[in-house]
Design an enzyme around this catalytic site. Structure first.
Site, short mmCIF file in Angstrom:
data_model
loop_
_atom_site.label_atom_id
_atom_site.label_comp_id
_atom_site.label_asym_id
_atom_site.label_seq_id
_atom_site.Cartn_x
_atom_site.Cartn_y
_atom_site.Cartn_z
N GLY A 10 -3.39 -0.20 -1.73
CA GLY A 10 -2.83 -0.94 -0.61
C GLY A 10 -2.99 -2.43 -0.86
O GLY A 10 -3.60 -2.84 -1.85
N LEU A 12 -4.81 -4.76 0.64
CA LEU A 12 -6.19 -5.25 0.62
C LEU A 12 -6.93 -4.70 -0.60
O LEU A 12 -7.67 -5.44 -1.28
CB LEU A 12 -6.92 -4.85 1.92
N TYR A 59 -3.59 4.59 7.62
CA TYR A 59 -2.18 4.88 7.94
C TYR A 59 -1.70 3.65 8.70
O TYR A 59 -2.12 3.41 9.84
CB TYR A 59 -2.10 6.15 8.80
N TYR A 123 -1.00 4.16 16.59
CA TYR A 123 -1.73 3.47 15.52
C TYR A 123 -3.00 2.83 16.10
O TYR A 123 -4.10 3.03 15.57
CB TYR A 123 -0.84 2.40 14.87
N LYS A 127 -6.87 3.85 15.31
CA LYS A 127 -7.79 2.92 14.67
C LYS A 127 -9.05 2.75 15.52
O LYS A 127 -10.16 2.66 15.00
CB LYS A 127 -7.12 1.56 14.44
N1 NAP Z 1 -1.40 -4.83 7.51
C1 NAP Z 1 -1.80 -5.46 8.61
O1 NAP Z 1 -1.11 -6.30 9.19
C2 NAP Z 1 -3.18 -5.18 9.16
C3 NAP Z 1 -3.62 -5.90 10.28
C4 NAP Z 1 -4.89 -5.65 10.79
C5 NAP Z 1 -5.70 -4.69 10.19
N2 NAP Z 1 -5.23 -3.98 9.11
C6 NAP Z 1 -6.11 -2.99 8.51
O2 NAP Z 1 -6.46 -3.45 7.22
C7 NAP Z 1 -6.71 -2.34 6.36
C8 NAP Z 1 -5.94 -2.52 5.06
O3 NAP Z 1 -4.55 -2.58 5.39
P1 NAP Z 1 -3.43 -2.80 4.29
O4 NAP Z 1 -2.42 -3.70 4.89
O5 NAP Z 1 -4.06 -3.13 2.97
O6 NAP Z 1 -2.83 -1.33 4.25
P2 NAP Z 1 -1.80 -0.71 3.21
O7 NAP Z 1 -1.26 -1.75 2.31
O8 NAP Z 1 -0.86 0.13 4.01
O9 NAP Z 1 -2.74 0.23 2.34
C9 NAP Z 1 -3.31 1.39 2.86
C10 NAP Z 1 -3.61 2.27 1.69
O10 NAP Z 1 -4.23 3.46 2.21
C11 NAP Z 1 -3.80 4.52 1.39
N3 NAP Z 1 -3.96 5.81 2.04
C12 NAP Z 1 -3.24 6.34 3.05
N4 NAP Z 1 -3.67 7.59 3.32
C13 NAP Z 1 -4.70 7.84 2.47
C14 NAP Z 1 -5.53 8.95 2.25
N5 NAP Z 1 -5.43 10.07 2.97
N6 NAP Z 1 -6.47 8.86 1.28
C15 NAP Z 1 -6.61 7.74 0.53
N7 NAP Z 1 -5.83 6.66 0.68
C16 NAP Z 1 -4.88 6.71 1.64
C17 NAP Z 1 -2.33 4.21 1.12
O11 NAP Z 1 -1.90 4.92 -0.01
P3 NAP Z 1 -0.44 5.61 -0.02
O12 NAP Z 1 0.51 4.53 0.36
O13 NAP Z 1 -0.32 6.10 -1.41
O14 NAP Z 1 -0.51 6.71 1.01
C18 NAP Z 1 -2.37 2.72 0.91
O15 NAP Z 1 -2.51 2.40 -0.45
C19 NAP Z 1 -6.32 -1.10 7.16
O16 NAP Z 1 -7.49 -0.55 7.73
C20 NAP Z 1 -5.44 -1.64 8.27
O17 NAP Z 1 -5.49 -0.82 9.42
C21 NAP Z 1 -4.00 -4.22 8.57
#
Ligand code: NAP
Length: 295
Positions: A10, A12, A59, A123, A127
Site C-alpha cells: 500500500g 504507506l 480495506y 469504513y 476502523k
Molecule cells: N488513504 C487515506 O487517505 C487514509 C487516511 C487516513 C488513514 N488511513 C489509514 O492509513 C493506513 C494506510 O493506508 P494506505 O493509504 O497506505 O492504504 P492502501 O494504499 O489502500 O494500502 C492498504 C494495503 O493493505 C493491503 N491489504 C488489504 N487487505 C489485506 C489483507 N487481508 N492482508 C494483508 N494486506 C491486506 C492492500 O493490499 P491489496 O491491495 O493487495 O489488497 C494494500 O496494499 C490504513 O490503515 C488506512 O485506513 C488512510
C-alpha cells in the site's frame, strides 16, 4: 530491532520500504501474508520473532465498503485484533494505523486523542472497531492519521496533478475540512516511535499541520504545476458518494508530537515535498506521460 510491516504494497507500506529504516525487517504484502488469517500470522511471528509489528494493511475503499461490509470488517476490525494477539504471543508490540474518519465531523476545533469518536459509514465504523480490538489486547499503539497521499498509487494528490496537467475542468468538494498528510511524514513519525522502543499503548494522532478543504488542496496542487484548468467548488451533496464523510476531521497531533518529540511540516510543505519527490524520482517522465495522454 526486528520489525514486521504488513500491507507493505500500500502507499504507506511502500513509503516505509523506500525509507528503509530498519535492518531486520519483513515487508509483507497481501500476497505474502493475509492479516485476516490467525494461522498465517501466528506461524510467521513464531518464525520471525518481531519486536514490533507495523500494520499498514487496511480495506481503504471508503465507498465500496458500503456494499462490502464483511470484507471491510475482516481487514479493518478482525485483523487488528489478530495482529495484536499474535504479536503478544511473541512479546511484540503493535503499531496500528487508524483514521480521522472515526470522527463524524461535528464542531470546528481539532480533535484531540480524548475526543469521543462517532464514526459514520462502514469504513469509519470498521476502523473504529479495529482500534478497540487492537487496544483490547494491551500491547497496541493506535496512530490515527488523515487524508494520506504519497508518490505511490492512486490518491487525491496524483489524480489532481494528472487532471490539472491534462487541463481537465474539475469539480472538487469544498465543505469537507481536514489535513492532507504526506505519507513520508507519517512514515518518519512511525519510525521515530518504533525506534524509541517505549512500547506505549493507547491512541495517538499524527497528521501534517494546518487545515484546508479538498478544494483548497486541489487549488494548491494546481498552483504547483502552474496549470490554469478550471476548479469548481462543490458541496458534498453534489458529489453523491456512497459513503458519508466527516465535514470536519482535523486531528490535533500536538500531544503526540510533544510526547514522541516528532517534527511536522505544514500540509503545503508536505505537498510541495511530495511534488519534488515525484519530479525527482520520475525525472519528468510523469509529466511527459500525462502530456502525451492529453495530445
Ligand atoms: N488513504 C487515506 O487517505 C487514509 C487516511 C487516513 C488513514 N488511513 C489509514 O492509513 C493506513 C494506510 O493506508 P494506505 O493509504 O497506505 O492504504 P492502501 O494504499 O489502500 O494500502 C492498504 C494495503 O493493505 C493491503 N491489504 C488489504 N487487505 C489485506 C489483507 N487481508 N492482508 C494483508 N494486506 C491486506 C492492500 O493490499 P491489496 O491491495 O493487495 O489488497 C494494500 O496494499 C490504513 O490503515 C488506512 O485506513 C488512510
Amino acid at each position: 530491532m526486528r520489525v514486521v510491516v504488513t500491507g507493505a504494497n500500500g502507499q504507506l507500506g511502500r513509503t516505509l520500504r523506500y525509507l528503509s529504516p530498519w535492518t531486520e525487517v519483513a515487508y509483507l504484502s497481501h500476497a505474502d501474508l493475509d492479516v485476516t488469517s490467525r494461522v498465517a500470522l501466528s506461524r510467521f511471528f513464531e518464525q520471525f520473532r518481531p519486536q514490533w509489528v507495523v500494520n499498514c494493511a487496511a480495506y481503504t475503499a471508503v465507498d465500496r465498503a458500503e456494499s462490502e461490509v464483511d470484507a471491510a470488517y475482516q481487514v479493518n476490525a478482525l485483523a487488528p485484533r489478530l495482529l495484536a494477539e499474535c504479536a503478544a504471543e511473541v512479546g511484540a508490540h503493535l503499531l496500528h494505523i487508524s483514521t480521522d474518519y472515526v470522527f463524524c465531523g461535528e464542531g470546528n476545533l481539532p480533535h484531540t486523542e480524548q475526543a469521543v469518536p462517532a464514526p459514520e459509514g462502514v469504513y469509519a465504523r470498521s476502523k473504529r472497531a479495529g482500534e478497540i480490538a487492537a487496544l483490547d489486547a494491551g500491547n497496541a499503539l493506535v496512530l490515527r492519521t488523515s487524508w494520506l497521499y504519497s508518490y505511490y498509487d492512486r490518491n487525491f494528490f496524483r489524480t489532481i496533478l494528472t487532471k490539472c496537467l491534462q487541463q481537465t475542468s474539475l469539480r472538487v468538494v469544498y465543505d469537507q475540512v481536514g489535513t492532507p498528510t504526506w505519507a513520508t511524514n507519517l512514515a518518519q513519525a512511525i519510525i521515530a516511535i518504533v525506534n524509541k522502543e517505549c512500547r506505549e499503548t493507547g491512541i495517538f494522532h499524527y497528521s501534517d499541520l494546518g487545515v484546508c478543504s479538498w478544494f483548497d488542496f486541489a487549488c494548491y496542487l494546481r498552483s504547483l504545476i502552474g496549470a490554469t484548468n478550471t476548479l469548481v467548488p462543490i458541496r458534498t451533496s453534489e458529489w453523491q458518494a456512497a459513503a458519508p464523510r466527516p465535514s470536519y476531521s482535523v486531528l490535533d497531533s500536538g500531544y503526540t508530537r510533544a510526547y514522541f518529540n516528532l517534527s511536522a511540516l505544514s500540509w503545503m510543505e508536505g505537498a510541495k515535498a511530495c511534488f519534488e519527490e515525484l519530479t525527482h524520482r520520475e525525472s519528468g517522465a510523469f509529466f511527459q506521460r500525462e502530456y502525451m495522454e492529453r495530445c
